[in-house]
Design a protein around this motif. Structure first.
Motif, PDB file in Angstrom:
ATOM      1  N   LYS A 245      19.765  38.894 -62.742  1.00 33.67           N
ATOM      2  CA  LYS A 245      19.335  37.711 -61.981  1.00 33.67           C
ATOM      3  C   LYS A 245      19.656  37.857 -60.493  1.00 33.67           C
ATOM      4  O   LYS A 245      18.859  37.454 -59.630  1.00 33.67           O
ATOM      5  CB  LYS A 245      20.014  36.459 -62.539  1.00 33.67           C
ATOM      6  CG  LYS A 245      19.569  35.156 -61.879  1.00 33.67           C
ATOM      7  CD  LYS A 245      20.258  33.961 -62.509  1.00 33.67           C
ATOM      8  CE  LYS A 245      19.759  32.651 -61.900  1.00 33.67           C
ATOM      9  NZ  LYS A 245      20.001  32.581 -60.447  1.00 33.67           N
ATOM     10  N   ASP A 249      16.822  37.714 -57.719  1.00 30.52           N
ATOM     11  CA  ASP A 249      16.855  36.678 -56.680  1.00 30.52           C
ATOM     12  C   ASP A 249      16.839  37.281 -55.281  1.00 30.52           C
ATOM     13  O   ASP A 249      16.261  36.709 -54.345  1.00 30.52           O
ATOM     14  CB  ASP A 249      18.097  35.798 -56.850  1.00 30.52           C
ATOM     15  CG  ASP A 249      17.972  34.827 -58.019  1.00 30.52           C
ATOM     16  OD1 ASP A 249      16.842  34.669 -58.528  1.00 30.52           O
ATOM     17  OD2 ASP A 249      18.996  34.241 -58.423  1.00 30.52           O
ATOM     18  N   LYS A 314       8.027  36.475 -62.809  1.00 29.34           N
ATOM     19  CA  LYS A 314       8.391  35.289 -63.588  1.00 29.34           C
ATOM     20  C   LYS A 314       9.159  34.296 -62.726  1.00 29.34           C
ATOM     21  O   LYS A 314       8.923  33.079 -62.788  1.00 29.34           O
ATOM     22  CB  LYS A 314       9.232  35.710 -64.791  1.00 29.34           C
ATOM     23  CG  LYS A 314       9.640  34.552 -65.689  1.00 29.34           C
ATOM     24  CD  LYS A 314      10.459  35.050 -66.879  1.00 29.34           C
ATOM     25  CE  LYS A 314      10.905  33.883 -67.756  1.00 29.34           C
ATOM     26  NZ  LYS A 314      11.725  34.353 -68.922  1.00 29.34           N
ATOM     27  N   ARG A 315      10.073  34.815 -61.904  1.00 25.53           N
ATOM     28  CA  ARG A 315      10.882  33.947 -61.036  1.00 25.53           C
ATOM     29  C   ARG A 315      10.011  33.290 -59.969  1.00 25.53           C
ATOM     30  O   ARG A 315      10.173  32.104 -59.655  1.00 25.53           O
ATOM     31  CB  ARG A 315      11.981  34.780 -60.378  1.00 25.53           C
ATOM     32  CG  ARG A 315      12.966  33.979 -59.536  1.00 25.53           C
ATOM     33  CD  ARG A 315      13.851  33.124 -60.391  1.00 25.53           C
ATOM     34  NE  ARG A 315      14.955  32.576 -59.617  1.00 25.53           N
ATOM     35  CZ  ARG A 315      15.475  31.377 -59.820  1.00 25.53           C
ATOM     36  NH1 ARG A 315      14.985  30.597 -60.789  1.00 25.53           N
ATOM     37  NH2 ARG A 315      16.484  30.951 -59.092  1.00 25.53           N
ATOM     38  N   LYS A 317       6.931  32.541 -60.231  1.00 27.50           N
ATOM     39  CA  LYS A 317       6.101  31.539 -60.903  1.00 27.50           C
ATOM     40  C   LYS A 317       6.834  30.209 -61.014  1.00 27.50           C
ATOM     41  O   LYS A 317       6.220  29.134 -60.943  1.00 27.50           O
ATOM     42  CB  LYS A 317       5.708  32.054 -62.287  1.00 27.50           C
ATOM     43  CG  LYS A 317       4.651  31.209 -62.983  1.00 27.50           C
ATOM     44  CD  LYS A 317       4.222  31.858 -64.289  1.00 27.50           C
ATOM     45  CE  LYS A 317       3.136  31.016 -64.973  1.00 27.50           C
ATOM     46  NZ  LYS A 317       2.697  31.638 -66.259  1.00 27.50           N
ATOM     47  N   GLU A 318       8.166  30.283 -61.159  1.00 25.92           N
ATOM     48  CA  GLU A 318       8.968  29.061 -61.235  1.00 25.92           C
ATOM     49  C   GLU A 318       8.907  28.273 -59.929  1.00 25.92           C
ATOM     50  O   GLU A 318       9.096  27.050 -59.917  1.00 25.92           O
ATOM     51  CB  GLU A 318      10.424  29.405 -61.562  1.00 25.92           C
ATOM     52  CG  GLU A 318      10.619  30.018 -62.946  1.00 25.92           C
ATOM     53  CD  GLU A 318      12.053  30.461 -63.176  1.00 25.92           C
ATOM     54  OE1 GLU A 318      12.904  30.213 -62.280  1.00 25.92           O
ATOM     55  OE2 GLU A 318      12.335  31.060 -64.237  1.00 25.92           O
ATOM     56  N   PHE A 319       8.647  28.982 -58.824  1.00 31.10           N
ATOM     57  CA  PHE A 319       8.520  28.329 -57.518  1.00 31.10           C
ATOM     58  C   PHE A 319       7.062  28.008 -57.187  1.00 31.10           C
ATOM     59  O   PHE A 319       6.758  27.549 -56.082  1.00 31.10           O
ATOM     60  CB  PHE A 319       9.086  29.230 -56.419  1.00 31.10           C
ATOM     61  CG  PHE A 319      10.573  29.398 -56.467  1.00 31.10           C
ATOM     62  CD1 PHE A 319      11.421  28.371 -56.056  1.00 31.10           C
ATOM     63  CD2 PHE A 319      11.140  30.572 -56.928  1.00 31.10           C
ATOM     64  CE1 PHE A 319      12.798  28.527 -56.096  1.00 31.10           C
ATOM     65  CE2 PHE A 319      12.512  30.733 -56.973  1.00 31.10           C
ATOM     66  CZ  PHE A 319      13.351  29.706 -56.565  1.00 31.10           C
ATOM     67  N   LYS A 322       2.939  33.290 -56.238  1.00 31.59           N
ATOM     68  CA  LYS A 322       2.380  34.449 -56.915  1.00 31.59           C
ATOM     69  C   LYS A 322       2.337  35.626 -55.948  1.00 31.59           C
ATOM     70  O   LYS A 322       2.040  35.452 -54.759  1.00 31.59           O
ATOM     71  CB  LYS A 322       0.971  34.136 -57.422  1.00 31.59           C
ATOM     72  CG  LYS A 322       0.341  35.257 -58.236  1.00 31.59           C
ATOM     73  CD  LYS A 322      -1.047  34.852 -58.728  1.00 31.59           C
ATOM     74  CE  LYS A 322      -1.682  35.985 -59.531  1.00 31.59           C
ATOM     75  NZ  LYS A 322      -3.040  35.623 -60.016  1.00 31.59           N
TER      76      LYS A 322
END
Length: 329
Positions: A245, A249, A314-315, A317-319, A322
């Motif tokens: 992670k 990040d 994937k991370r 996409k959470e925000f 793209k």
């Protein structure tokens, strides 16, 4: 003149110098000194500069009238007692091999220290070949094998190890690099420079995975010289287990920052050693990855580039973001 068993050499009318006649040494009954033989072998993985080392060693040895044998495929054959996979080396055939890549005498990761019988076989094979001196070229694993081989030989073999690591991870003076490092860095820079142009043209990110099992010198050297957007090395996480992670990040932060400048592109250089530092629980199937005969994870089997690519997307996409990302190992 001759006088009472002495040669008298007149120097002046007053005196003369007398020297005792020294008989010539006789070779009768004495065996001639046995001719020395040097063996060279290469262990580990390929690296730039191997043939330069082989060529230099052979030329120097032959100029000193020392016979040279190239032991093919590292310890692979001699640790089985096989002495057929050797080739005599002379100046004529090695004087230009530094222009070639790879290893002129082959290479392997065979480890004679895992079985005492293999170590015995290796020593006896070299002695049967009349070898009195051995040069090993390789990384830390080959260095360990060379050390144990010399211990087993108990004075019958003189062993010198030439460290082979493009990771540049030896405690040498700042101005001294391990052989092959600068070549690898140079070619790495050219690759990253081209990818930077491609990234800007296609509005995508590239994750470039460089070699460096235990050190990030190569990644830093490439990243600095090419002006990469971001460089990640395991040394930045010293003293703690690397969490996937944290790496993700960091990459996501760089991508978002570039987006704030209106840039959709970038190149991140990542040292492959990060894969070894990341908590195995974060890498699915990591424990099942193939290991070499020295117990090291074959990092090539850990597709850290694809793992990071998937996790970063994937991370993002959470925000609600793209990005097009391509991994280059």
């Amino acid at each position: 003149m001759w006088s009472r068993g002495r040669w008298c050499i007149p120097r002046s009318p007053r005196r003369s110098v007398c020297r005792r006649r020294i008989p010539r040494p006789s070779c009768e009954g004495k065996a001639m000194t046995e001719r020395k033989t040097l063996a060279i072998l290469v262990g580990g993985g390929p690296a730039p500069g191997i043939n330069s080392v082989i060529g230099a060693a052979v030329i120097r040895a032959r100029l000193e009238a020392v016979d040279v044998l190239g032991v093919r495929d590292g310890f692979e054959w001699i640790m089985q007692g096989d002495i057929d996979h050797v080739t005599p080396l002379d100046i004529g055939e090695v004087s230009r091999i530094h222009f070639r890549g790879g290893s002129y005498i082959g290479i392997s990761r065979a480890n004679p220290t895992k079985d005492p019988a293999h170590l015995d076989n290796a020593v006896l094979a070299l002695l049967r070949l009349n070898v009195s001196q051995l040069i090993t070229i390789g990384g830390d694993d080959t260095a360990y094998s060379a050390m144990k081989l010399e211990e087993k030989a108990a004075g019958r073999l003189q062993v010198v190890h030439v460290p082979k690591t493009i990771d540049n991870d030896l405690d040498l003076p700042p101005s001294v690099d391990t052989f092959g490092f600068q070549t690898a860095r140079h070619y790495g820079v050219e690759i990253v420079k081209n990818l930077m142009v491609d990234a800007k043209t296609t509005s995508r990110w590239y994750l470039v995975i460089t070699m460096g099992r235990g050190a990030g010198h190569l990644a830093v050297g490439i990243g600095k010289a090419a002006g990469a957007t971001l460089t990640l090395i395991p040394e930045e996480f010293t003293g703690r287990r690397i969490r996937l992670k944290s790496v993700v990040d960091t990459l996501v932060g760089a991508i978002i920052k570039r987006l704030s400048y209106g840039r959709l592109d970038g190149v991140a250089v990542v040292a492959e050693g990060l894969a070894l530092g990341i908590d195995p629980a974060d890498l699915e199937g990591f424990e099942e990855v193939e290991r070499d005969t020295h117990g090291n994870v074959r990092i090539a089997e850990v597709n850290i580039g694809e793992i990071l690519k998937t996790a970063v997307q994937k991370r993002l996409k959470e925000f609600g973001l793209k990005a097009t990302i391509a991994a280059k190992n």
